[in-house]
Scaffold this motif. Structure first.
Motif, PDB file in Angstrom:
ATOM      1  N   ASN A 296      36.255  15.919  14.045  1.00 26.57           N
ATOM      2  CA  ASN A 296      35.280  15.435  14.886  1.00 26.57           C
ATOM      3  C   ASN A 296      35.151  13.863  14.381  1.00 26.57           C
ATOM      4  O   ASN A 296      34.774  13.562  13.384  1.00 26.57           O
ATOM      5  CB  ASN A 296      34.159  15.965  14.924  1.00 26.57           C
ATOM      6  CG  ASN A 296      33.170  15.465  15.911  1.00 26.57           C
ATOM      7  OD1 ASN A 296      33.112  14.224  16.460  1.00 26.57           O
ATOM      8  ND2 ASN A 296      31.920  15.893  16.033  1.00 26.57           N
TER       9      ASN A 296
ATOM     10  N   TYR B 177      32.807  15.598  10.998  1.00 27.66           N
ATOM     11  CA  TYR B 177      31.808  15.512  11.724  1.00 27.66           C
ATOM     12  C   TYR B 177      30.509  14.618  10.765  1.00 27.66           C
ATOM     13  O   TYR B 177      30.631  15.040   9.758  1.00 27.66           O
ATOM     14  CB  TYR B 177      30.991  16.728  12.330  1.00 27.66           C
ATOM     15  CG  TYR B 177      29.588  16.679  12.941  1.00 27.66           C
ATOM     16  CD1 TYR B 177      29.368  15.734  13.824  1.00 27.66           C
ATOM     17  CD2 TYR B 177      28.649  17.277  11.958  1.00 27.66           C
ATOM     18  CE1 TYR B 177      28.026  15.462  14.182  1.00 27.66           C
ATOM     19  CE2 TYR B 177      27.366  17.157  12.543  1.00 27.66           C
ATOM     20  CZ  TYR B 177      26.980  16.355  13.581  1.00 27.66           C
ATOM     21  OH  TYR B 177      25.690  16.310  14.118  1.00 27.66           O
TER      22      TYR B 177
ATOM     23  N   ASP C 124      35.853  24.826   9.692  1.00 27.50           N
ATOM     24  CA  ASP C 124      35.080  24.441  10.877  1.00 27.50           C
ATOM     25  C   ASP C 124      35.792  24.450  12.331  1.00 27.50           C
ATOM     26  O   ASP C 124      36.601  23.746  12.393  1.00 27.50           O
ATOM     27  CB  ASP C 124      34.131  23.210  11.032  1.00 27.50           C
ATOM     28  CG  ASP C 124      33.251  22.909  11.879  1.00 27.50           C
ATOM     29  OD1 ASP C 124      33.469  23.568  13.179  1.00 27.50           O
ATOM     30  OD2 ASP C 124      32.132  22.290  11.749  1.00 27.50           O
TER      31      ASP C 124
ATOM     32  N   SER D 154      26.570  25.846  19.667  1.00 26.17           N
ATOM     33  CA  SER D 154      26.146  24.972  20.391  1.00 26.17           C
ATOM     34  C   SER D 154      27.304  24.238  21.549  1.00 26.17           C
ATOM     35  O   SER D 154      26.763  23.776  22.428  1.00 26.17           O
ATOM     36  CB  SER D 154      25.594  23.846  19.673  1.00 26.17           C
ATOM     37  OG  SER D 154      24.870  24.292  18.770  1.00 26.17           O
TER      38      SER D 154
ATOM     39  N   SER E 110      21.925  27.299  14.059  1.00 30.92           N
ATOM     40  CA  SER E 110      22.530  25.887  14.271  1.00 30.92           C
ATOM     41  C   SER E 110      23.836  25.873  13.401  1.00 30.92           C
ATOM     42  O   SER E 110      24.015  26.681  12.515  1.00 30.92           O
ATOM     43  CB  SER E 110      21.951  24.641  13.995  1.00 30.92           C
ATOM     44  OG  SER E 110      21.666  24.439  12.625  1.00 30.92           O
ATOM     45  N   GLY E 111      24.820  24.868  14.114  1.00 34.43           N
ATOM     46  CA  GLY E 111      25.981  25.025  13.409  1.00 34.43           C
ATOM     47  C   GLY E 111      25.731  24.258  11.921  1.00 34.43           C
ATOM     48  O   GLY E 111      26.303  24.698  10.987  1.00 34.43           O
TER      49      GLY E 111
ATOM     50  N   LEU F  24      29.658  18.728  23.008  1.00 34.15           N
ATOM     51  CA  LEU F  24      30.959  19.074  23.666  1.00 34.15           C
ATOM     52  C   LEU F  24      30.841  20.596  24.283  1.00 34.15           C
ATOM     53  O   LEU F  24      29.997  21.357  23.864  1.00 34.15           O
ATOM     54  CB  LEU F  24      32.019  18.843  22.774  1.00 34.15           C
ATOM     55  CG  LEU F  24      31.880  19.374  21.272  1.00 34.15           C
ATOM     56  CD1 LEU F  24      33.068  20.307  20.639  1.00 34.15           C
ATOM     57  CD2 LEU F  24      31.540  18.220  20.247  1.00 34.15           C
TER      58      LEU F  24
HETATM   59  C1  LIG Z   1      32.466  19.689  14.160  1.00 34.40           C
HETATM   60  C2  LIG Z   1      31.117  20.114  14.274  1.00 34.40           C
HETATM   61  N1  LIG Z   1      30.578  21.073  13.156  1.00 34.40           N
HETATM   62  C3  LIG Z   1      29.244  21.095  13.182  1.00 34.40           C
HETATM   63  C4  LIG Z   1      28.229  20.524  14.181  1.00 34.40           C
HETATM   64  C5  LIG Z   1      26.811  20.789  13.755  1.00 34.40           C
HETATM   65  O1  LIG Z   1      26.508  21.800  14.871  1.00 34.40           O
HETATM   66  P1  LIG Z   1      24.977  21.987  15.361  1.00 34.40           P
HETATM   67  O2  LIG Z   1      24.655  20.528  16.230  1.00 34.40           O
HETATM   68  O3  LIG Z   1      25.080  23.216  16.224  1.00 34.40           O
HETATM   69  O4  LIG Z   1      24.001  21.996  14.109  1.00 34.40           O
HETATM   70  C6  LIG Z   1      28.880  19.546  14.996  1.00 34.40           C
HETATM   71  C7  LIG Z   1      27.793  18.908  16.080  1.00 34.40           C
HETATM   72  O5  LIG Z   1      28.240  17.934  16.651  1.00 34.40           O
HETATM   73  C8  LIG Z   1      30.103  19.360  15.089  1.00 34.40           C
HETATM   74  O6  LIG Z   1      30.631  18.550  16.055  1.00 34.40           O
END
Ligand SMILES: Cc1ncc(COP(=O)(O)O)c(C=O)c1O
Length: 464
Positions: free
Chosen positions: A203, A155, A228, A251, A129-130, A388
């Motif tokens: 974000n 975020y 990021d 994602s 995941s991010g 998104l």
């Molecule tokens: C800018 C940003 N970084 C990281 C993330 C986290 O990513 P993930 O949902 O793949 O864990 C998000 C999720 O919305 C995001 O918008």
């Protein structure tokens, strides 16, 4: 034995990974980074799509045009002694010897090679995941008790990680600043600071980080710059501008299908290598590595990411421009009135526009919800959903959704108003079809609001 397994890991694999980037395979990373920065200083004109296309194409086991999926968790050897050699660091992924997929997997490595080529970094590895990409990088770079200087526009999940989770789990503290104020960034750095952290485009407020300026401060102070780039793949290449590490929520735009949760870490081989260390590696020990089947899926989508980003950006620009003519309060870095319009212009790769995200500030949550309702349920312009990068437009009221982790005060500091509607502009349907839906939804909101407002009392009627 445990130590030895790393000696062959990414350092050697990086040579495979680095083909499409700066210089020859024998250049060391610092030289490559310097070349990248020099290129960035002179405005990097190369196209990340070209870098991606220059990465080695991986064929399938039987000559298929697509790579094979190495779906195995574990790998066998012909002779027992080979296992000993692998653990002794004498044989490794660079020579197609693999041990276990939480460590390295051939399919995930291939996707990493593509990601590294696209972002112009020495190496990359993909995660589940991010958030796992972000947390693993920060926990690797920041020992307990250390300090991070981060943008105050982030975020919500990342903000919570920095402001709540890391202090509790590892006494890692963060000072949030305006990252476009180099003096504030410099002043916040202490002897314990290890990382400056920012989003290329934040974000949900869409502020743009001045990556070359942040890189200069990071170098001056001897700390790492982690960026990021989730909102702006292809549009901006942070590593070319001096970022040490680029993280992604795969994602989003990179996946494009709103069907996969994934992440990526792009940076120096020695960082990825340290993250795979059996004793202290966050990827190895926390275990958020990517599944090989997911890596295959993403690898199939990366080649059309450049085309998708162009269309996302082009439509966002059209809608933002037209929405302004409707009198809406639009936030879009492609518009000349955006405070970071010129900055983005100066750091963006040419041909990819200003990104596929835009915001409309409706003033109150109630008005934001009214707009969202009509856009989805009356005119079918898009879907009320977080996330998104999908082909359909996705829309949400950030303050009460993806930034709800933040306190009211932090939201105010970050500029997240209660009526802020964030849109990830999709590309399904035609531009005019979608625009007509958007106009119709705005008109429906206005009609409803006019009906709710008590009629003004005409002059002369109130004699009391
Ligand atoms: C800018 C940003 N970084 C990281 C993330 C986290 O990513 P993930 O949902 O793949 O864990 C998000 C999720 O919305 C995001 O918008």
């Amino acid at each position: 034995m445990a130590e030895a397994i790393h000696s062959w890991s990414v350092d050697n694999v990086a040579k495979k990974l680095s083909g499409a980037k700066f210089g020859t395979e024998d250049d060391d990373w610092e030289n490559k980074k310097e070349q990248g920065k020099a290129a960035a200083g002179a405005k990097w004109t190369a196209d990340p799509a070209e870098a991606l296309a220059s990465a080695r194409h991986e064929f399938g086991e039987h000559g298929g045009v697509n790579m094979s999926i190495e779906a195995s968790a574990t790998f066998t050897v012909m002779e027992p002694d080979t296992m000993r050699k692998m653990f002794a660091g004498e044989l490794g992924p660079d020579r197609d010897f693999f041990v276990y997929s939480r460590h390295f997997n051939p399919t995930v490595l291939n996707l990493g090679r593509q990601m590294a080529a696209m972002e112009g970094t020495e190496a990359a590895y993909c995660t589940a995941s991010g958030m796992s990409a972000i947390s693993s990088v920060l926990l690797q770079l920041c020992p307990a008790g250390s300090h991070i200087v981060a943008s105050r526009c982030l975020y919500g999940g990342t903000h919570a990680l920095l402001s709540r989770f890391l202090p509790r789990a590892a006494a890692i503290r963060t000072t949030f600043v305006d990252v476009n104020d180099p003096a504030a960034v410099r002043a916040a750095i202490t002897g314990e600071t290890r990382v400056i952290y920012a989003e290329t485009m934040s974000n949900p407020t869409l502020t743009v980080a001045d990556i070359p300026a942040l890189s200069a401060v990071a170098r001056e102070k001897g700390v790492m710059l982690v960026v990021d780039n989730t909102f702006t793949p292809m549009v901006v290449s942070p590593a070319r501008l001096g970022a040490d590490v680029v993280v992604h929520s795969v994602s989003k735009f990179i996946s494009g299908g709103a069907d996969i949760i994934a992440g990526a870490i792009c940076g120096p081989a020695r960082l990825v290598n340290s993250m795979m260390d059996l004793q202290i590696g966050t990827l190895m020990l926390l275990g958020p590595t990517m599944n090989a089947k997911v890596a295959f899926e993403i690898a199939e989508r990366l080649p059309h990411l450049p085309l998708r980003m162009k269309e996302h950006s082009s439509r966002a620009m059209i809608y933002a421009t037209r929405m302004k003519t409707l009198g809406l309060s639009v936030v879009y870095p492609g518009l000349p009135d955006h405070p970071h319009h010129r900055l983005l212009q100066s750091i963006a790769n040419s041909g990819y526009g200003f990104g596929g995200m835009l915001c409309v500030d409706m003033g109150t949550e109630e008005r934001a919800n009214r707009l969202l309702h009509h856009l989805q349920n009356t005119t079918q312009f898009g879907l009320i959903a977080v996330s998104l990068g999908y082909y359909e437009t996705l829309m949400s009221c950030s303050g009460s959704s993806t930034s709800s982790e933040m306190s009211q005060e932090d939201k105010e500091t970050a500029g997240i108003s209660p009526g802020l509607v964030r849109m990830s502009v999709g590309y399904s349907g035609s531009v005019e079809q979608r625009w007509a839906q958007l106009e119709k939804a705005v008109a429906a909101c206005r009609r409803e609001e006019a009906a709710l407002t008590p009629p003004a009392i005409p002059y002369g009627t109130n004699c009391a």
